[in-house]
Design a protein around this motif. Structure first.
Motif, PDB file in Angstrom:
ATOM      1  N   THR A   1      35.782  34.709  29.864  1.00 36.96           N
ATOM      2  CA  THR A   1      36.850  35.538  30.399  1.00 36.96           C
ATOM      3  C   THR A   1      36.815  35.517  31.918  1.00 36.96           C
ATOM      4  O   THR A   1      35.795  35.861  32.511  1.00 36.96           O
ATOM      5  CB  THR A   1      36.712  36.992  29.909  1.00 36.96           C
ATOM      6  OG1 THR A   1      36.766  37.014  28.483  1.00 36.96           O
ATOM      7  CG2 THR A   1      37.833  37.855  30.463  1.00 36.96           C
TER       8      THR A   1
ATOM      9  N   THR B   1      37.148  36.635  35.782  1.00 37.07           N
ATOM     10  CA  THR B   1      37.168  37.910  36.498  1.00 37.07           C
ATOM     11  C   THR B   1      38.433  38.015  37.331  1.00 37.07           C
ATOM     12  O   THR B   1      38.952  39.111  37.545  1.00 37.07           O
ATOM     13  CB  THR B   1      35.937  38.053  37.405  1.00 37.07           C
ATOM     14  OG1 THR B   1      35.935  37.009  38.379  1.00 37.07           O
ATOM     15  CG2 THR B   1      34.658  37.987  36.588  1.00 37.07           C
TER      16      THR B   1
ATOM     17  N   ALA C   1      41.394  41.894  28.304  1.00 34.43           N
ATOM     18  CA  ALA C   1      41.296  40.633  29.043  1.00 34.43           C
ATOM     19  C   ALA C   1      42.652  39.997  29.273  1.00 34.43           C
ATOM     20  O   ALA C   1      42.747  38.827  29.631  1.00 34.43           O
ATOM     21  CB  ALA C   1      40.381  39.652  28.302  1.00 34.43           C
TER      22      ALA C   1
ATOM     23  N   GLY D   1      35.758  44.302  32.903  1.00 34.79           N
ATOM     24  CA  GLY D   1      36.187  43.494  31.775  1.00 34.79           C
ATOM     25  C   GLY D   1      36.146  44.229  30.450  1.00 34.79           C
ATOM     26  O   GLY D   1      36.020  45.464  30.396  1.00 34.79           O
TER      27      GLY D   1
END
Length: 971
Positions: free
Chosen positions: A7, A9, A684, A880
């Protein structure tokens, strides 16, 4: 570095083009890594029309674009990025390909034009072969065929028309020209016939972009093999899916893509990504054993692919080894201008209908100056070429859902994909998200889906979320003063005096625009739906005696009443959400009003049930259900964001992708509720403030939004400015001066094309296809004598009123974007102060890392951006999936002007606090912060932007004395 290495940032969008290829992006990597992003977000990388500045006009899915540096350049960029800790996200265009000139650039299309519906490539394209006597209408002529006749010629075994080169049906080469034309599998027609006669699906109303049937498994494999190989190699780390609402079955596509990505990242074999390996530095590919990654070539009688017989265009088997592409340099070059008119021309400012380079990302069609040629226009969503009236309505991000990337067996709401090849929707077991099967890991994937204000993203889609236009709407809306907007709107109506349905009232303006578009621009699409409905009605005795006119009327009336881009329904499965059925039932109830005879009104129920997939499961039923939804999406985009946004203009910043100009203001409570839903459902998913499609950059919108805090001043100012430089009409004066205010100056090179685009989109006195040259000359003269000639004293007076609140708006929006739930995407250059318009600014090559002399806001914004991005990268657990979000409430007389929240890690440990000022001018008028304080969580906190510390109940007058925002971490 990241809590979940898959994922991002934060991502940084780069618009690749020949003037900014992979090598230029590679040189920018050290700077971008130092900025604090985790991934580069690249515009489309596959082979596109030569010279394209956006890449959405793909011509060859099997090759990385040579003008950008080919696969070798992309691999080098990936290596350099990885060496600096960065990954690559790539934009994917599944919905359409270019119908280019010369046509041989698109080899699959070339084969279809040569061999017709029997071509193995015919399955690639969404063509209605029952129309036009089994031929494909190509609306490329600058005038009626009788007037363009002498410009056609046979040359080198092809039919030529200026920059066009069409294949000839085998055996017709020696026929006289009239007989030769009649013998082809295509019909050349006047470009104006596209509105009513076109028999292939296109991107919105852009005839130069032909829709691809990616729902066909073989077409999917052929068009995604190179992309999947890049994923398998580790060159590509994530995907952005362009315009999913154009697909026949968006969820089916996303599930198939998820399975293919998992197969590619598991062991490199099997699934939809097996069998292709890029070879060498030129990006040419060897033929896989099953043909999975090769350009789809015609099948012989045994079903095996063979190379096209001849002239099949770029990408057919060549005289090299391994079926490598022979790229004809003469055909791949830039289009040449027609000699004396006609034809789809090249980018030009000339006459004779030459193709104009799209000034914005959408490339709208323009009317040729002398009535010849299929012109194009501009404005750009996705860089895709688009036509007239409206600014394409982009879809905003979801309000629920979750998960990292495509479906997986991991956490974060990742979901199981169906096993069937048909991509039929599999209902979650408990009505929520479902998990995915074990195997290779998925990749972070977001979809460019634009949602209505309260519309959720289907929870069963195997994606991380949308690209983030819903976040844009909620961030911008927080800085709109609702009381000031009401006063500003009243002043606009008094000054511009627009009729209710032509800009005076938002709802009435949308409805009229929808009727215009569905009747004119989308007439061919409605005609196809009507033909299909007539067939399944005739085949069912229970549905007979619904006349074509009644079916056509019902289709139009239901379409114009849909308040979202499209329903998600398919034959044999329930709608994706109950809301889809409710919306269609509501639209159908209103559509009955169009009929005076009750029995005739029953046709509306037929259309409603067909759109919901409830009338049967035959080919026509399936076709209607899919095409209705696709047409709905095109209608919403064209009527709302490409027309109504330019007609209803009290506050230009509210007319933005995914926005609601009729209700743009967002309260702090609404913002916090949205952020909490985002964290719960799509932690996300993407968030954006500026993109290649936004009509104005975030900083430009921040200036315009400030007008809601000083409406009376603006009303007086526009009236005074217009008296000194009269405009052709007051509506133009209002919008032109707001556009100039957005830039902060009257730059003619940028302001004139932007305003001209706006008046053409509005379609009130001129359009892209019916130009009013005299009016456009008046517009240019007004801009030259008015905003572009305004002296320093005018801009100083405007700055004195607007600059202060615009600064608070810009910094506040930037900090919210970078710290709220979701993955922020920074558009190139927006780490700096960037006041830009989609046309022409988004076509300029990027300049990442360029030295800038900055002070004030121009120095403050990069400082804020870098601090927030680096914090996200260093402490991903605070931002996250699995992180926390909690509003903080100020106390005191001006508490309503403070919006604050804390982001924390699992269990509420540590974290960061965001504090922003909203409606800063109103705050100053109220005497400032005074005794207002913000209670902080326990501990001592330090502002990363100023170094100031605070604890307990912090006095906002002190905390925000240097900047109108703060980003706090525990010391």
């Amino acid at each position: 570095m990241t809590a979940d290495p898959g994922t991002p940032t934060a991502t940084y969008r780069l618009q690749l083009q020949p003037a900014f290829p992979f090598a230029a992006a590679e040189r920018a990597v050290p700077y971008l890594a130092s900025l604090g992003v985790s991934h580069l977000h690249l515009s489309p990388v596959l082979e596109a029309v030569p010279g394209s500045t956006h890449g959405y006009d793909v011509v060859d899915h099997s090759a990385v674009r040579a003008e950008l540096g080919g696969v070798a350049g992309l691999r080098a960029l990936a290596r350099t990025a990885r060496a600096h800790g960065l990954g690559l996200i790539v934009d994917v265009v599944p919905n359409h390909m270019a119908a280019p000139a010369p046509e041989r650039l698109n080899a699959p299309l070339w084969e279809v034009l040569r061999n017709g519906s029997k071509s193995p490539y015919a399955r690639w394209f969404d063509i209605d072969w029952r129309a036009q006597d089994g031929k494909v209408l190509l609306p490329v002529l600058g005038g009626p065929l009788g007037e363009e006749w002498r410009r056609l010629r046979i040359e080198d075994g092809t039919l030529r028309y200026y920059d066009h080169a069409f294949p000839l049906r085998p055996g017709t080469e020696g026929l006289p020209l009239p007989a030769l034309l009649d013998a082809q599998w295509y019909r050349l027609g006047w470009w104006r016939l596209a509105r009513t006669e076109l028999n292939y699906r296109r991107f919105f109303t852009i005839s130069e972009l032909i829709a691809v049937r990616v729902e066909d498994p073989e077409v999917f494999r052929a068009t995604h093999a190179t992309l999947l190989e890049l994923v398998r190699e580790g060159v590509v780390d994530g995907l952005r899916i362009d315009h999913p609402d154009g697909l026949a079955d968006p969820e089916g596509y996303l599930r198939r893509l998820d399975r293919a990505v998992r197969a590619a990242t598991g062991d490199g074999h099997g699934g939809d990504g097996r069998g292709t390996t890029p070879e060498g530095e030129g990006g040419q590919r060897t033929a896989p054993e099953d043909g999975g990654g090769q350009r789809l070539t015609p099948e012989d009688e045994r079903g095996q692919r063979t190379a096209p017989e001849n002239g099949g265009g770029r990408g057919t088997a060549s005289d090299g080894e391994n079926g490598q592409r022979l790229t004809p340099e003469d055909e791949r070059g830039r289009r040449t201008a027609p000699e004396d008119g006609g034809g789809r021309g090249t980018a030009s400012d000339g006459e004779n209908g030459q193709r104009l380079t799209p000034e914005d990302e959408r490339g709208r069609q323009t009317a040729p100056e002398n009535g010849s040629g299929r012109g194009t226009a501009s404005d750009g969503e996705n860089g895709q070429r688009r036509t007239p009236e409206d600014e394409r309505g982009r879809q905003t991000a979801p309000e629920n859902g979750s998960g990292r990337g495509t479906a997986s067996d991991g956490e974060n709401g990742q979901r199981r994909t169906p096993e069937d090849e048909g991509g039929q929707r599999a209902a979650p077991e408990d009505g929520g998200r479902v998990t995915a099967p074990e195997g290779g890991g998925g990749r972070w994937t977001v979809v460019e889906k634009i949602l209505a204000r309260d519309e959720p993203l289907p929870a069963s889609w195997p994606v991380a979320g949308t690209t983030g236009y819903d976040a844009l709407h909620h961030i911008d809306g927080l800085f709109v003063d609702p009381d000031g907007l009401e006063k500003l709107t009243a002043l606009y109506r008094a000054f511009a005096a627009p009729p209710a349905d032509l800009g005076g009232d938002w709802a009435a303006t949308v409805r009229r625009a929808a009727r215009e578009v569905v009747t004119h621009e989308l007439a061919a699409e409605v005609a196809r739906l009507t033909r299909t409905a007539s067939r399944f009605c005739a085949a069912d005795v229970r549905l007979r005696d619904h006349a074509p006119w009644a079916l056509r009327t019902a289709i139009r009336e239901v379409l114009v009443r849909l308040p979202v881009y499209r329903p998600y329904a398919s034959v044999g499965t329930p709608p994706a959400t109950d809301a889809d059925a409710v919306l269609l039932r509501s639209a159908a109830a209103g559509a009955r009003e169009a009929f005076t005879v009750p029995l005739e009104a029953r046709v509306v129920e037929v259309v409603r049930d067909a759109a919901l997939g409830r009338l049967g499961d035959g080919p026509d039923h399936r076709d209607f259900c899919a095409r209705f939804a696709q047409t709905a999406a095109a209608l919403r985009a064209k009527s709302v964001e490409d027309t109504a946004f330019y007609r209803y203009t009290p506050l230009l910043s509210a007319g933005e992708v995914g926005g609601d100009p009729g209700r743009p203001a967002v309260t702090p409570e609404e913002f916090h509720a949205f952020a909490a839903r985002r964290l719960r459902d799509w932690p996300a998913g993407g968030t954006v403030l500026s993109t290649h499609d936004t009509k104005r950059s975030a900083d430009a919108r921040a200036r315009v939004t400030a007008l809601t805090e000083c409406p009376a001043w603006w009303g007086r100012t526009v009236a005074e400015l217009t008296r000194s430089a009269p405009a052709p009409d007051p509506h133009l004066a209002w919008t032109a001066w707001q556009t100039a205010l957005a830039l902060g100056h009257g730059d003619a090179e940028r302001l004139v094309p932007a305003v001209l685009k706006g008046v053409r989109e509005a379609g009130l006195r001129t359009t892209w296809t019916e130009r009013n040259a005299a009016y456009e000359e008046e517009v240019t003269a007004f801009l030259t004598a008015g905003p572009c000639a305004a002296g320093p004293s005018v801009w100083a007076a405007i700055g004195a009123e607007v600059d202060g609140p615009a600064r608070a708006n810009a910094l506040g929006a930037a900090l919210l974007h970078l710290t709220m739930p979701g993955v922020p995407d920074l558009y190139m250059g927006t780490e700096h102060l960037w006041t830009a318009l989609v046309d022409p600014d988004n076509r300029r090559p990027p300049e990442p890392g360029a030295e800038r002399q900055a002070q004030g806001l121009a120095a403050e914004k990069p400082l804020l951006t870098r601090a927030a991005l680096r914090l996200r990268r260093e402490r991903p657990e605070w931002f996250g999936p699995g992180s926390g979000y909690a509003p903080l409430t100020a106390e005191g007389p001006t508490a309503a002007h403070c919006t604050a929240f804390v982001r924390t890690g699992a269990g509420g440990r540590d974290g960061a606090i965001t504090v922003v000022t909203r409606l800063s001018r109103r705050l100053a008028e109220a005497g400032g912060w005074g005794a207002t304080r913000l209670p902080l969580p326990p501990g001592r906190w330090r502002d990363l932007l100023t170094g100031r510390t605070a604890e307990g109940s912090a006095a906002l007058a002190e905390l925000l004395s240097r900047l109108p925002v703060a980003l706090l971490v525990r010391t």
